[in-house]
Design an enzyme around this catalytic site. Structure first.
Site, PDB file in Angstrom:
ATOM      1  CG  ASP A   9      -1.771  15.200   2.363  1.00  0.00           C
ATOM      2  OD1 ASP A   9      -0.813  15.638   1.699  1.00  0.00           O
ATOM      3  OD2 ASP A   9      -1.973  15.495   3.558  1.00  0.00           O
ATOM      4  CG  ASP A  11       3.608  15.773   5.193  1.00  0.00           C
ATOM      5  OD1 ASP A  11       4.390  15.050   5.825  1.00  0.00           O
ATOM      6  OD2 ASP A  11       3.870  16.250   4.075  1.00  0.00           O
ATOM      7  CG  ASP A 184      -4.302  17.249   6.451  1.00  0.00           C
ATOM      8  OD1 ASP A 184      -3.601  16.708   5.570  1.00  0.00           O
ATOM      9  OD2 ASP A 184      -3.960  18.276   7.054  1.00  0.00           O
TER      10      ASP A 184
END
Length: 236
Positions: A9, A11, A184
């Site tokens: 990922d 961001d 996250d």
């Protein structure tokens, strides 16, 4: 596992600072509205936030919910303004605020270089529109360290939809059993990857408790810890 690709990922995984950048972006848009349209800055910032929520409600999991041009258009229309002369300028102002605040997480550049030297493909698998994610990757100094970029705009659906993970596997030329997803957001990244058979490594950097899951996953509290775990399990 014969690891051939790691899906990251973007961001809040490869970089930090999106939340303060998001606030700064909305603040800059408010200042623009005050200077050019005579609309109080706070009034306009709030209108853009409402536009974000309205798009999410109307287009769940559609990549268009990330388009700041649409945020600006909805906000301006709600305040009786013609959006066409201003929406793109507001889009650029918002993202300038984000880009000024983001910083690559410690250890990321070196670790991506290490993976690629080992023949493991680095794939950024991210929600959002392709153009702005490319800008972020360049800003972070990672453009030459990423083999493939897969955005929800390209896949047609946001994570956790299976389409984005399947596209990432196709681009990397590997099976789900040969890939690892690092992210996250547990629901989007780890659960989403699991549904297509990709093992997940949850980067729990936001302080939330560990989720209850009926499948195995790895976890780490920082990117450097995640990198060490991957080295121990897959690079030796």
């Amino acid at each position: 596992m014969n690891l051939k690709a790691i899906l990251f990922d973007l961001d809040d995984t490869l970089y930090d600072g999106f939340i303060p950048g998001d606030r700064e972006g909305f603040s800059r848009c408010g200042q623009y509205a005050a200077e050019h349209l005579g609309i109080p800055a706070e009034t306009f910032s709030d209108a853009m936030l409402r536009a974000r929520q309205a798009l999410k409600a109307r287009l769940p999991r559609e990549p268009e919910i990330h388009d700041r041009v649409l945020f600006a258009q909805y906000a301006l229309e709600s305040l009786g303004q013609n959006p066409i002369p201003h929406a793109e300028a507001l889009h650029d102002l918002y993202w300038s605020g984000v880009l000024d605040r983001i910083t690559v997480r410690p250890g990321v550049p070196m670790f991506l270089d290490e993976l690629r030297a080992c023949g493991i493909a680095v794939v950024v698998c991210t929600n959002m529109l392709a153009g702005i994610q490319m800008r972020k990757i360049r800003q972070l100094g990672l453009a030459e360290r990423v083999d493939f970029l897969v955005t929800s705009e390209e896949a047609g659906r946001d994570k956790p939809d299976a389409a984005i993970f399947r596209l990432a596997l196709y681009k990397a030329g590997c099976a789900a059993s040969e890939a690892l997803m690092v992210g996250d957001n547990f629901a989007h990244d780890i659960s989403g990857a699991h549904q297509v058979g990709i093992t997940g490594l949850w980067l729990h950097v936001h302080g939330e408790p560990a989720p209850q899951a009926d499948f195995p996953f790895a976890e780490a509290s920082s990117f450097t810890e995640a990198a060490d775990l991957i080295r121990q399990r897959f690079l030796r």
